[in-house]
Design a protein around this motif. Structure first.
Motif, PDB file in Angstrom:
ATOM      1  N   ALA A   1       0.809  -1.219   0.000  1.00  0.00           N
ATOM      2  CA  ALA A   1       0.000   0.000   0.000  1.00  0.00           C
ATOM      3  C   ALA A   1       0.845   1.273   0.000  1.00  0.00           C
ATOM      4  CB  ALA A   1      -0.933   0.007   1.206  1.00  0.00           C
TER       5      ALA A   1
ATOM      6  N   TYR B   1       0.468   2.265  -6.035  1.00  0.00           N
ATOM      7  CA  TYR B   1      -0.738   2.330  -5.208  1.00  0.00           C
ATOM      8  C   TYR B   1      -0.815   3.693  -4.525  1.00  0.00           C
ATOM      9  CZ  TYR B   1      -4.393   0.880  -1.928  1.00  0.00           C
ATOM     10  OH  TYR B   1      -5.562   0.784  -1.218  1.00  0.00           O
TER      11      TYR B   1
ATOM     12  N   VAL C   1      -3.806   5.477  -6.380  1.00  0.00           N
ATOM     13  CA  VAL C   1      -4.994   5.145  -5.584  1.00  0.00           C
ATOM     14  C   VAL C   1      -5.155   6.106  -4.405  1.00  0.00           C
ATOM     15  CG1 VAL C   1      -6.181   3.329  -4.286  1.00  0.00           C
ATOM     16  CG2 VAL C   1      -4.766   2.725  -6.271  1.00  0.00           C
TER      17      VAL C   1
ATOM     18  N   SER D   1      -7.411   0.304  -8.112  1.00  0.00           N
ATOM     19  CA  SER D   1      -6.258  -0.570  -7.911  1.00  0.00           C
ATOM     20  C   SER D   1      -5.199  -0.228  -8.947  1.00  0.00           C
ATOM     21  CB  SER D   1      -6.656  -2.049  -8.021  1.00  0.00           C
ATOM     22  OG  SER D   1      -7.065  -2.342  -9.343  1.00  0.00           O
TER      23      SER D   1
ATOM     24  N   GLY E   1      -1.080  -1.815  -9.937  1.00  0.00           N
ATOM     25  CA  GLY E   1       0.032  -2.661  -9.510  1.00  0.00           C
ATOM     26  C   GLY E   1       0.920  -3.049 -10.669  1.00  0.00           C
TER      27      GLY E   1
ATOM     28  N   GLY F   1      -4.313  -2.269 -13.619  1.00  0.00           N
ATOM     29  CA  GLY F   1      -5.094  -1.460 -12.688  1.00  0.00           C
ATOM     30  C   GLY F   1      -6.512  -1.266 -13.167  1.00  0.00           C
TER      31      GLY F   1
END
Lengths: 460, 464
Positions: free
Chosen positions: B311, B316, B320, B328, B330, B347
């Motif tokens: 996170a 992220y 995010v 999301s 990644g 994502g």
């Protein structure tokens, strides 16, 4: 890619049977006591209890814990509350905001997570020994001083809504939500634990805080710890981590319930090449004296393995499906026998007919001596081979506690299975299995499958 | 036990919500992990390589036999044959009736399965240690004695067609993945799905499967890995007894078609009425642990952790948490390939955010990485986390076997696995930046968009 989610069956030669009978005797002996795991009951000064298995092979510790009372207690209109709390406890607590809290977990390679089931609210912690104190302290903060700051609350809310939308794309998710909604129209078990878009939007920070204050009480707490720690080291950590929680959670009751919609066929039309089918009817609860008989019986009918009659008839003989299975699903307040299969749209009708036929056959005739013996040696032998990581063992110990089976359960388990007789299975099959009562949900474009009534309305 | 089933379901949920947990475990283990498995190795005269990974937690062992063959070795026009053979290995042999194998296993409390990937086919059993000899006997038998007829092959081929429907045809995201791979590789067989194209899978014959079996299944093309309550001293006589008499076939080293230079970025887009939430992905060709510029592989693992290790990782946190452009975001690096690795980004845009804006934000992160690079602190932190993952990997019966099996069937060595922590420790900020610049060239990539069917309203809005 795993090809063998469910194992095929077949025919055995006599020579092989003789060979195995000998081994079968050994199995009970070696896998009973020899593999028995030594579980200590650790009770802290404040009276917090944990089950501990010491294992110092690797400098790692895994803990699982759970509070009784789960998503079934979410208020009407606030479905998904427990689930949302589980996603937010590690998003900032005490002096640490979300990024600081997550950063600390990541710097120290600590895994911390929470999860909401229908009947309980649980968590998991895994850490290297060198970071043990910090790991337990972060857990303490998460449980006792969660912040629920606006940024993480809105971020997680958006993720939960996206998750709901994505699971509504999946035929299996649609089948499952429809099945439970039809079976339990007036009971929390019929509502999705992850909520609905409307209910998720309605949940406030106040709801989240109230949940923590009311639900997380020490009287409902169960803990298992496995790995590189002694009882003496664990006891004070139990107090410092969980001691700040209220002694008692708010009392609650959930009504006992039996599934309705027996015998119904629901069809949800989707333009996909394969129909996904879920089926089931009333079953048996964990504390029922017939539970072990039902457990062995369901393994023979549709457990993941060679003696499974459903796999033999549907996969091996006819190539109708990649996987077909049945299982016992025991909630605290309801017992179910469930199953599933997925097959091409033009083969669904045939497959359902075969499932009903196997249900009827087992009900009418019970099982044979050899297949019963085979199922028993599989269930007794394979169980201990699964206990091969600290996480796995901690998880098993927690479910033993949740099911109220007693700290000596692992030693008694094989005996309970071995005691099941052909006559027991025959009686329990008559009691439990009834093809006319099976409720089916089919998602897809099945040919020749007529719904008996419309699927329950509302957002699925 | 119902309790177990409940907990399993819950864990799946945790994986979705707390992505960081997955990444701590995932990234650390995927490539050739942390060298502390301390395996013992020996090779039989017929070429069978044997690896023993002692773990005495309980009287349990796992046997795995890995073949250095996978779907990328399927002959042209016969995609899916490696995987179909994997299914059919559970049928009969010269001394076993069809299906008997699994029956014996289960009756002995054994669990078993198998899997096929681009480069590998592996079979495994987990049993009490006093059953080890039994499973060795059974596995050795089917290495050389497989018997197949149409009565076995045709129904099983239907099973695999249903497997394909369940995994791919019913799932728009999987269909898009399949299209992306086919577009990413211009010539290399990694462009074909492991399970096979449906029309080719449906036409595979018993002889196709047997020809593949005879060509590739032999001790000199296999690795036996036994982990658990065992030592090499105890295993060696058993390995000799059961596998030692199987003749070598002199299986040739794999040579696959090579990729030509990639000159143009590719884009694919799939719309489906099933899709409610749009998703975005991009795959770059990348060096692996045994292909291309190998020195980049360790740096790419560190980079992956910096970009997507939880996170607080770059993607992220930026997309995010801070920009609120995505629900999301990644990345993942797969360097365990015999030929070519991949580095992927993925994502999902936040509600109300268009795909263009999401992609621009992702591209900006990649541009920032190529411009200013990573920081020393990011590299230090990622290395520490990867090394911790190596310790967690030892807390399991299967991690070591999986890591070593994957390495040995993709052109790496046991030593590569065992010295992995040293290589990670040696990664520097400069090497991470160099690897990023080598890999993230848009001409080496495919971008995939998964979109809902255009709504009626939206179409009207577009034509005022």
């Amino acid at each position: 890619m795993n090809a063998r989610a469910f194992m095929p069956g077949g025919r055995a030669f006599d020579s092989a049977i003789a060979f195995i009978v000998v081994l079968g005797v050994n199995l009970a002996v070696t896998l009973g006591p020899a593999a028995a795991i030594s579980i200590q009951r650790v009770v802290s000064e404040k009276g917090i209890e944990a089950w501990l298995v010491e294992d110092h092979a690797v400098p790692v510790l895994s803990m699982r814990f759970a509070f009784r009372g789960g998503a079934a207690l979410d208020a009407k209109g606030k479905e998904g509350l427990a689930d949302m709390v589980s996603s937010l406890l590690d998003e900032g607590a005490g002096p640490l905001d979300s990024q600081a809290f997550q950063g600390r977990l990541e710097d120290l390679s600590i895994s911390l997570g929470f999860m909401a089931g229908l009947d309980n609210f649980g968590g998991t912690l895994r850490t290297l020994s060198e970071n043990r104190a910090a790991a337990f302290d972060l857990l303490r903060l998460a449980l006792t001083r969660p912040r629920f700051d606006p940024e993480p609350v809105e971020r997680i809310r958006a993720q939960l809504l996206a998750h709901l939308a994505r699971s509504a794309e999946r035929p299996r998710g649609i089948a499952s939500r429809t099945w439970y909604k039809a079976a339990f129209p007036d009971h929390p078990y019929g509502r999705p634990a992850e909520g609905t878009p409307a209910s998720i939007k309605r949940i406030t920070a106040r709801d989240l805080k109230d949940f923590v204050a009311r639900r997380l009480g020490r009287d409902n707490l169960m803990i298992s710890v496995v790995g590189d720690i002694s009882a003496k080291e664990l006891a004070p950590l139990l107090d410092s981590t969980f001691g700040g929680l209220p002694a008692r959670a708010q009392p609650f009751t959930v009504a006992e319930v039996a599934p309705t919609a027996a015998g119904e066929m629901f069809v949800i039309e989707k333009d996909i090449p394969q129909s996904v089918v879920m089926f089931g009817h009333r079953g048996i609860k964990r504390d029922d004296p017939d539970y072990y008989t039902a457990y062995v019986m369901i393994r023979i009918l549709g457990g993941g393995g060679f003696t499974s009659r459903l796999t033999e008839e549907i996969r091996e003989k006819r190539g109708l499906a990649y996987s077909v299975y049945s299982y016992l699903s025991a909630f605290d307040h309801a017992g179910l026998i469930m199953g599933g299969v997925a097959t091409g749209n033009d083969r669904v009708a045939k497959t359902i007919e075969l499932i009903r036929a196997e249900w009827a056959k087992l009900r009418a005739k019970g099982v044979g001596a050899e297949e019963l013996a085979d199922a028993k040696t599989y269930l007794t032998g394979s169980f201990f081979t699964r206990l091969n990581s600290t996480r796995r063992i901690a998880s098993v110990l927690l479910s033993v506690q949740l099911d109220g089976l007693g700290i000596d359960y692992l030693e008694r388990r094989n005996g309970l299975i071995e005691a099941v007789t052909e006559a027991d299975v025959k009686r329990v099959a008559k009691r439990l299995l009834d093809p006319a009562k099976l409720t089916f949900v089919v998602v897809g474009a099945p040919e020749g499958v007529k719904p008996t009534r419309e699927a329950p309305a509302g957002k699925i | 036990m119902p309790g177990l089933a409940t907990i399993k379901r819950l864990e799946a949920h945790i994986i979705f919500i707390a992505a960081s947990i997955v990444f701590i475990a995932g990234v650390a283990f995927v490539p050739a992990q942390a060298g502390v498995f301390n395996p013992e190795t020996f090779t039989l005269e017929n070429g069978l390589q044997v690896v023993v990974i002692p773990n005495h937690r309980s009287p349990v062992v796992s046997q795995m036999v890995w073949y250095k063959v996978g779907s990328a070795d399927d002959p042209p026009g016969k995609s899916g044959v490696a995987h179909l053979l994997e299914h059919l290995m559970f049928k009969g042999t010269k001394v076993m009736a069809p299906g008997e194998y699994s029956k014996i296993l289960a009756r002995n409390g054994g669990r078993e399965n198998a899997f096929t990937s681009n480069d590998t086919t592996a079979y495994y059993q987990v049993v009490a240690v006093d059953r080890l000899e039994l499973v060795m006997k059974l596995e050795a038998d089917r290495m050389v004695n497989l018997v197949l007829t149409d009565a076995d092959v045709l129904p099983e081929r239907n099973v695999v067609v249903e497997e394909r429907r369940a995994r791919t045809d019913n799932n728009p995201a999987a269909l898009l993945d399949e299209q992306m791979s086919a577009a990413l590789y211009l010539n290399h067989p990694y462009r074909r799905p492991v399970i096979g194209w449906k029309h080719e899978l449906e036409s595979l014959t018993t002889e196709d499967v047997l020809a593949f079996y005879r060509r590739y299944y032999a001790p000199d093309n296999a690795i036996l890995i036994v982990s658990g309550d065992i030592t090499a001293d105890k295993l060696k006589p058993l390995a000799e007894k059961y596998y030692g008499s199987i003749p070598a076939r002199k299986v040739a080293k794999r040579v696959r078609l090579k990729e030509p230079p990639h000159r143009a970025a590719r884009r694919v887009q799939l719309r489906s009425p099933q899709v409610r939430e749009p998703r975005w992905g991009r795959d770059y060709l990348a060096p692996g642990f045994s292909s291309g510029e190998k020195r980049h592989a360790y740096a790419l693992e560190v980079l992956n952790d910096i970009l997507a290790g939880g996170a607080t990782s770059r993607l992220y946190r930026s997309l995010v948490v801070e920009q609120k452009i995505a629900v999301s975001a990644g990345a993942s690096y797969d360097g365990d390939a015999y030929d070519l690795g991949t580095f992927s980004f993925y994502g999902q845009p936040a509600a109300g955010i268009g795909m263009d804006r999401f992609e621009a934000a992702m591209d900006a992160e990649i541009a920032k990485l190529l411009g200013s690079g990573v920081t020393i602190n990011e590299v230090k932190r990622a290395k520490k986390r990867l090394l911790a993952g190596a310790i967690y990997a030892r807390d399991s019966l299967r991690r070591g076997a999986r890591a070593i099996g994957t390495a040995l069937t993709t052109g790496q060595t046991v030593d590569d696995v065992e010295t992995w922590p040293e290589h990670i420790k040696a990664v520097t900020r400069e090497r991470v930046n160099e690897a990023a610049r080598a890999v993230f060239k848009i001409s080496n990539s495919v971008t995939g968009l998964l979109l809902p069917e255009k709504a009626q309203k939206a179409q009207k809005a577009e034509q005022p």
